[in-house]
Design an enzyme around this catalytic site. Sequence first.
Site, PDB file in Angstrom:
ATOM      1  N   SER A 118       1.610  -1.269   0.225  1.00  0.00           N
ATOM      2  CA  SER A 118       0.032   0.089   0.062  1.00  0.00           C
ATOM      3  C   SER A 118       1.022   1.552   0.168  1.00  0.00           C
ATOM      4  CB  SER A 118      -0.562  -0.183   1.127  1.00  0.00           C
ATOM      5  OG  SER A 118      -1.974   0.728   1.223  1.00  0.00           O
ATOM      6  N   ARG A 367      -0.149  -4.050  -7.014  1.00  0.00           N
ATOM      7  CA  ARG A 367      -1.468  -4.461  -5.958  1.00  0.00           C
ATOM      8  C   ARG A 367      -2.729  -4.232  -6.499  1.00  0.00           C
ATOM      9  NH1 ARG A 367      -5.205  -7.531  -5.136  1.00  0.00           N
ATOM     10  NH2 ARG A 367      -5.341  -8.375  -2.332  1.00  0.00           N
ATOM     11  N   THR A 403      -7.030   1.606   4.169  1.00  0.00           N
ATOM     12  CA  THR A 403      -6.977   0.826   6.080  1.00  0.00           C
ATOM     13  C   THR A 403      -8.179   1.770   6.759  1.00  0.00           C
ATOM     14  OG1 THR A 403      -4.878   0.836   4.806  1.00  0.00           O
ATOM     15  CG2 THR A 403      -5.189   0.200   7.035  1.00  0.00           C
ATOM     16  N   CYS A 564      -0.606  -7.136 -16.709  1.00  0.00           N
ATOM     17  CA  CYS A 564       0.424  -7.337 -16.038  1.00  0.00           C
ATOM     18  C   CYS A 564       1.418  -7.433 -15.441  1.00  0.00           C
ATOM     19  CB  CYS A 564       0.156  -9.007 -15.772  1.00  0.00           C
ATOM     20  SG  CYS A 564       1.001 -10.263 -14.980  1.00  0.00           S
ATOM     21  N   CYS A 589       3.882 -14.856 -10.558  1.00  0.00           N
ATOM     22  CA  CYS A 589       2.918 -13.718  -9.959  1.00  0.00           C
ATOM     23  C   CYS A 589       2.870 -13.137  -8.865  1.00  0.00           C
ATOM     24  CB  CYS A 589       1.541 -14.733 -10.005  1.00  0.00           C
ATOM     25  SG  CYS A 589       0.358 -14.061  -9.271  1.00  0.00           S
ATOM     26  N   CYS A 592      -1.433  -9.760  -7.972  1.00  0.00           N
ATOM     27  CA  CYS A 592      -2.407  -8.565  -7.263  1.00  0.00           C
ATOM     28  C   CYS A 592      -3.762  -8.827  -8.030  1.00  0.00           C
ATOM     29  CB  CYS A 592      -2.063  -7.306  -8.371  1.00  0.00           C
ATOM     30  SG  CYS A 592      -1.780  -7.779  -9.785  1.00  0.00           S
ATOM     31  N   CYS A 595      -5.026  -9.237 -12.963  1.00  0.00           N
ATOM     32  CA  CYS A 595      -5.731 -10.196 -14.304  1.00  0.00           C
ATOM     33  C   CYS A 595      -7.241 -10.860 -14.657  1.00  0.00           C
ATOM     34  CB  CYS A 595      -5.310 -11.454 -14.561  1.00  0.00           C
ATOM     35  SG  CYS A 595      -4.726 -12.359 -13.338  1.00  0.00           S
TER      36      CYS A 595
END
Lengths: 620, 256
Positions: A118, A367, A403, A564, A589, A592, A595
């Site tokens: 984040s 992310r 958050t 991606c 990968c 995140c 896709c």
Amino acid sequence: MLLFCCPSSSRAAHQCFRALKLINRDCLPSLRISRCASTASVPRITTHYTIYPRDKDKRWEGVSMERFAEEADVVIVGGGPAGLSAAIRLKQLAAEHNKEIRVCLVEKASQIGAHTLSGACLEPRSLEELFPDWKERGAPLNTPVTEDKFGILTEKSRIPVPIIPGLPMVNHGNYIVRLGHFVSWLGEQAEALGVEIYPGYAAAEVLFHEDGSVKGIATNDVGIQKDGAPKATFERGLELHGKVTVFAEGCHGHLAKQMYKKYNLRENCQPQSYGIGLKELWTIDEKKWKPGRVEHTVGWPLDRHTYGGSFLYHLNESEPLVALGFVVGLDYQNPYLNPFREFQRWKHHPTVQPTLEGGTRIAYGARALNEGGLQSIPKLTFPGGVLIGCSPGLMNVPKIKGTHTAMKSGMLASEAIFNQLINENLQSKTKGLHVQEYEENLKKSWVWKELYAVRNIRPSCHSILGVYGGMIYTGIFYWLLRGMEPWTLKHPGPDFAQLKPAKDCTPIEYPKPDGKISFDLLSSVALSGTNHEHDQPAHLTLKDDSVPVSRNLAVFDGPEQRFCPAGVYEYVPLETGEGSRLQINAQNCVHCKTCDIKDPSQNINWVVPEGGGGPAYNGM
Amino acid sequence: MAPLKVLVGVKRVIDFAVKVRVAPGGQGVQEQGVKHSLNPFCEIALEEAVRLREKGDAAEVVVASVGTRQSQEVLRTALALGADRAVLVEVPPGGPALGPREVAAALSRLVARESPHLVLLGKQAIDDDCNQTGQLLAAALDWAQGTFVSRLALEAGAVRVQRELDGGLETLRLRLPAVLSADLRLNQPRYASLPSIMKAKKKPLELLPLPELLGCPPAPPRLRVLRLEEPPGRQGGQRVENVAALLERLAAAGRI
């Protein structure tokens, strides 16, 4: 590529027919003949058992599929801010009321915080409620915000925008945090209170009672080969049963996706809208380091119709550290857009590059995040389960903060769950408890008021004025009226449906990375520390292996190779003959979920890999 | 053949997939918050020990580590993978890194206390790549040693091992007690399942401060890290048109 072992011959035959219809007959290579009766001319990509069930697979005959089960009171899926706050609150209430409740939390990362990414500017409001003594407990909020800057970038310059009090992005009283470290600290507090935390185990399946309510989850099986066959070390996952299961998977969780369908949770809300956030950590020249400074920009390199912008935060750590990143709204229309390369080229802007010159990049990650706001929040409760945090999507988009709302939702869920657990006169219609009070209380809380006030800002960017329309809207309706206008704007539709065909769009010329400020994709992925046990079925599953080439590549020029952030999807030329095939580099990968969100054919279904795999973020 | 007692030594190391950074000061690498895991070769050694117990050749598998309190994590994993009991020889955090000499000295004292018939270690740790602890331990104990073991079979009072050497495979018969170090192809370790992680919480894990084990303050390490730096960045390659141009370039660079 040969098709070895068709699990279900009729299914393979159907696939074969579809593939033959879609692929131009002239291109059919003559060498693609399999040993099986049915011939598929599409190379087999997906081997995962969620697409090819094992009870119909000959290789699994005689393999024991029995699972052990453990009984808990509450099972929590996901060890992020929401999940951990929920766990902590349950134990706090149990201690206050002198009750014993068993709380089990599973997390797919190998350690708590390793999959957390984040910005982040934390509003400490929920933390203060959860732990009024957070400072004495050593919560890693080391960087109070001292300076807040906002600008609109053009290609060569920057137009400063004053941040007047009352605008949503005012950060006075907030802290710049490394959220991974904050989550790690929350994990320590939870363990100290007696929460059973199991990192390295992913929740792979939701379990149901006969009455249709949620019974709990089962963790992932281990020991399956890449081609889907069992290894000698095959072991079933563990079933964790709970009276309530709390789903805290974060943005676009894969189990939540199943819950939406099963319980029809999205029938009265807008489709969720998302963004992809890419982030790097840099150590910079001490002279340029200003701990506490928060900088945001919009504008270049994105055009006004593509939502997005950057952040650059100076952290107060033992070395001169900055966290910087770029968000691109996933409702973008041009399939040639490459969010990673937009991020890399933004760093070269004359007002950004000087800060990074002489510095060293030490981390990278990405992310997806929610941008739908209030309109996109689904029903939050169902028999036996609740949704908390970024999973349903509680982010305050103009504030760029989720958050504090995620933590509060976890706490409210726990309070409602606890009340049902200790209620001796509770009459539940289903074995899994339906905790409707959680949703009612959330709607009465400050979370809902806050999200209501900003609900129209993000959708106001869909007009012809684009992002600038949004800024004007914010200035008028939010700053003056605090969102009290009586209308609620809509989103134009799901993100994946916004892509235009490639033939209607112009390719974007991205500059080559210079290796000092901007970098190539693969060296970036290496910095995320991501890895997966390679001999397992790819967890990026395709419902139909022929669709990537026949539709995504043909119509949209394969946007997955561009959106991606980890280079998982590559269209490589076929070994024989003309054409391409999709190669899935599942090991890269970073979880995140972009896709699964942006695939225009919605053919990609992200499922959990073996637990412990994925990025190894340290304080991202 | 009476069932044996096996001692397995394990180490907590930075996970192999993490991009390592030199810590400020240049004396070590950045460890704070970085993902750590059980050293892969130690995992293989442990798996072999557990298989011996499952076959009935071993009665008890004791796993031990020498390190700070954080090493408890890998010991819990080892217990979940099948060890019966764990011992952490604890050192305070912030001290100089322990090398094979110090670890071998500690393990030899532990062997005196536990009296195992067989000690299994990984051949080397992936952080320092020393490949010395097994050998130093065998010498300290005056026991037989079998390093780079890729196959292991117990016989009456002895163990037959196959060693992977650069020149080929060597088979030795070693009288027990012996120290063995495991190589990659010895076995394929199992996964630590969640039920076994839960059961492992109840298995005994003893914390034993190093000075207490040694019976005296530990000797200071004899090796000191002077400097740690990243390898120099990769220079681009250069193409040349023909052999003459190559010779010219090499001469200009003073190489020939």
